[in-house]
Design a protein around this motif. Structure first.
Motif, PDB file in Angstrom:
ATOM      1  N   LYS A  12       0.830  -1.213   0.000  1.00 28.72           N
ATOM      2  CA  LYS A  12       0.000   0.000   0.000  1.00 28.72           C
ATOM      3  C   LYS A  12       0.857   1.253   0.000  1.00 28.72           C
ATOM      4  N   ASN A  13       1.936   1.220   0.791  1.00 33.54           N
ATOM      5  CA  ASN A  13       2.844   2.363   0.835  1.00 33.54           C
ATOM      6  C   ASN A  13       3.458   2.616  -0.526  1.00 33.54           C
ATOM      7  N   LEU A  14       3.901   1.548  -1.156  1.00 34.54           N
ATOM      8  CA  LEU A  14       4.528   1.656  -2.467  1.00 34.54           C
ATOM      9  C   LEU A  14       3.531   2.208  -3.484  1.00 34.54           C
ATOM     10  N   CYS A  15       2.301   1.693  -3.455  1.00 36.67           N
ATOM     11  CA  CYS A  15       1.274   2.153  -4.384  1.00 36.67           C
ATOM     12  C   CYS A  15       0.983   3.636  -4.209  1.00 36.67           C
ATOM     13  N   LYS A  19       1.511   6.217  -7.155  1.00 42.20           N
ATOM     14  CA  LYS A  19       0.344   6.949  -7.637  1.00 42.20           C
ATOM     15  C   LYS A  19       0.616   8.455  -7.634  1.00 42.20           C
ATOM     16  N   ALA A  20       1.407   8.901  -6.663  1.00 38.02           N
ATOM     17  CA  ALA A  20       1.712  10.328  -6.541  1.00 38.02           C
ATOM     18  C   ALA A  20       2.801  10.766  -7.514  1.00 38.02           C
ATOM     19  N   THR A  21       3.630   9.820  -7.977  1.00 44.53           N
ATOM     20  CA  THR A  21       4.776  10.216  -8.790  1.00 44.53           C
ATOM     21  C   THR A  21       4.670   9.819 -10.263  1.00 44.53           C
ATOM     22  N   LEU A  22       3.991   8.720 -10.558  1.00 43.75           N
ATOM     23  CA  LEU A  22       3.916   8.272 -11.955  1.00 43.75           C
ATOM     24  C   LEU A  22       2.805   8.998 -12.707  1.00 43.75           C
ATOM     25  N   ALA A  23       3.005   9.175 -14.021  1.00 42.62           N
ATOM     26  CA  ALA A  23       1.952   9.748 -14.861  1.00 42.62           C
ATOM     27  C   ALA A  23       0.752   8.808 -14.856  1.00 42.62           C
ATOM     28  N   PRO A  24      -0.468   9.360 -14.680  1.00 42.90           N
ATOM     29  CA  PRO A  24      -1.662   8.504 -14.577  1.00 42.90           C
ATOM     30  C   PRO A  24      -2.147   8.019 -15.936  1.00 42.90           C
ATOM     31  N   VAL A  25      -1.322   7.215 -16.589  1.00 43.54           N
ATOM     32  CA  VAL A  25      -1.681   6.676 -17.898  1.00 43.54           C
ATOM     33  C   VAL A  25      -1.619   5.153 -17.816  1.00 43.54           C
ATOM     34  N   CYS A  26      -2.679   4.502 -18.254  1.00 43.61           N
ATOM     35  CA  CYS A  26      -2.762   3.045 -18.209  1.00 43.61           C
ATOM     36  C   CYS A  26      -1.762   2.446 -19.200  1.00 43.61           C
ATOM     37  N   HIS A  27      -0.884   1.577 -18.730  1.00 42.73           N
ATOM     38  CA  HIS A  27       0.137   1.027 -19.619  1.00 42.73           C
ATOM     39  C   HIS A  27      -0.426  -0.089 -20.485  1.00 42.73           C
ATOM     40  N   ILE A  28      -1.655  -0.495 -20.231  1.00 49.19           N
ATOM     41  CA  ILE A  28      -2.253  -1.565 -21.024  1.00 49.19           C
ATOM     42  C   ILE A  28      -3.047  -0.992 -22.204  1.00 49.19           C
ATOM     43  N   CYS A  29      -3.923  -0.020 -21.940  1.00 54.26           N
ATOM     44  CA  CYS A  29      -4.737   0.529 -23.034  1.00 54.26           C
ATOM     45  C   CYS A  29      -4.255   1.902 -23.487  1.00 54.26           C
ATOM     46  N   ALA A  41     -12.853   1.239  -8.172  1.00 49.77           N
ATOM     47  CA  ALA A  41     -13.725   1.494  -9.326  1.00 49.77           C
ATOM     48  C   ALA A  41     -13.188   0.780 -10.554  1.00 49.77           C
ATOM     49  N   LYS A  42     -14.081   0.514 -11.502  1.00 50.10           N
ATOM     50  CA  LYS A  42     -13.711  -0.209 -12.709  1.00 50.10           C
ATOM     51  C   LYS A  42     -12.557   0.476 -13.432  1.00 50.10           C
ATOM     52  N   TRP A  43     -12.609   1.808 -13.503  1.00 47.60           N
ATOM     53  CA  TRP A  43     -11.573   2.557 -14.212  1.00 47.60           C
ATOM     54  C   TRP A  43     -10.649   3.277 -13.237  1.00 47.60           C
ATOM     55  N   GLY A  44     -10.612   2.813 -12.008  1.00 45.56           N
ATOM     56  CA  GLY A  44      -9.748   3.409 -11.002  1.00 45.56           C
ATOM     57  C   GLY A  44      -8.288   3.017 -11.202  1.00 45.56           C
ATOM     58  N   TRP A  45      -7.407   3.683 -10.459  1.00 40.16           N
ATOM     59  CA  TRP A  45      -5.959   3.470 -10.572  1.00 40.16           C
ATOM     60  C   TRP A  45      -5.557   2.191  -9.839  1.00 40.16           C
ATOM     61  N   THR A  46      -4.826   1.349 -10.511  1.00 36.96           N
ATOM     62  CA  THR A  46      -4.222   0.198  -9.837  1.00 36.96           C
ATOM     63  C   THR A  46      -2.772   0.089 -10.280  1.00 36.96           C
ATOM     64  N   ALA A  47      -1.961  -0.571  -9.475  1.00 38.51           N
ATOM     65  CA  ALA A  47      -0.569  -0.827  -9.835  1.00 38.51           C
ATOM     66  C   ALA A  47      -0.476  -2.223 -10.427  1.00 38.51           C
ATOM     67  N   ASP A  48       0.047  -2.293 -11.647  1.00 40.52           N
ATOM     68  CA  ASP A  48       0.138  -3.581 -12.332  1.00 40.52           C
ATOM     69  C   ASP A  48       1.598  -4.001 -12.440  1.00 40.52           C
ATOM     70  N   HIS A  49       1.849  -5.285 -12.213  1.00 37.69           N
ATOM     71  CA  HIS A  49       3.208  -5.800 -12.374  1.00 37.69           C
ATOM     72  C   HIS A  49       3.466  -6.111 -13.846  1.00 37.69           C
ATOM     73  N   VAL A  50       4.527  -5.509 -14.396  1.00 35.32           N
ATOM     74  CA  VAL A  50       4.872  -5.756 -15.792  1.00 35.32           C
ATOM     75  C   VAL A  50       5.263  -7.223 -15.953  1.00 35.32           C
ATOM     76  N   ALA A  69      -2.304   1.081 -14.152  1.00 32.37           N
ATOM     77  CA  ALA A  69      -3.276   0.488 -15.073  1.00 32.37           C
ATOM     78  C   ALA A  69      -4.672   0.679 -14.519  1.00 32.37           C
ATOM     79  N   HIS A  70      -5.666   0.744 -15.424  1.00 32.61           N
ATOM     80  CA  HIS A  70      -7.058   0.732 -14.973  1.00 32.61           C
ATOM     81  C   HIS A  70      -7.324  -0.603 -14.288  1.00 32.61           C
ATOM     82  N   ARG A  71      -8.197  -0.599 -13.302  1.00 31.22           N
ATOM     83  CA  ARG A  71      -8.559  -1.871 -12.658  1.00 31.22           C
ATOM     84  C   ARG A  71      -9.096  -2.863 -13.684  1.00 31.22           C
ATOM     85  N   ASP A  72      -9.959  -2.369 -14.567  1.00 31.42           N
ATOM     86  CA  ASP A  72     -10.582  -3.259 -15.553  1.00 31.42           C
ATOM     87  C   ASP A  72      -9.530  -3.879 -16.481  1.00 31.42           C
TER      88      ASP A  72
END
Ligand SMILES: [Zn+2]
Length: 92
Positions: A12-15, A19-29, A41-50, A69-72
């Motif tokens: 949670k700390n890492l996220c 979230k505060a430092t990375l550009a809020p752009v989904c790396h998947i879509c 939320a479906k389109w909320g911010w999540t941290a995805d492992h590459v 990445a978006h949660r969805d």
């Protein structure tokens, strides 16, 4: 052997930091992520492992292995890159 579990507090700390430092752009879509949405939320911010956890357990907390990445999108990908190899089956 199953994928190692994330330590909740550390993760949670890492996220929060990412979230505060990375550009809020989904790396998947490639679309922007609305930071006002909750992470649940479906389109909320999540941290995805590459590199998925089960393939790179030593990189779970490595920020260079984590992209927003978006949660969805994250859930659809499901952390299994290797399944993408078989994606053409859907169309065959
Ligand atoms: Zn997305």
């Amino acid at each position: 052997m199953s994928a190692p579990e994330l330590k909740t507090a550390e993760w949670k700390n890492l996220c929060r930091r990412l979230k505060a430092t990375l550009a809020p752009v989904c790396h998947i879509c490639g679309a922007e992520i609305d930071l006002s949405l909750p992470g649940t939320a479906k389109w909320g911010w999540t941290a995805d492992h590459v590199q998925p956890r089960h393939l790179a357990p030593h990189r779970i907390y490595d920020p260079s292995n984590i992209r927003p990445a978006h949660r969805d999108c994250n859930e659809k990908r499901g952390g299994h890159y290797e399944q993408n190899v078989n994606i053409s089956r859907k169309w065959g």
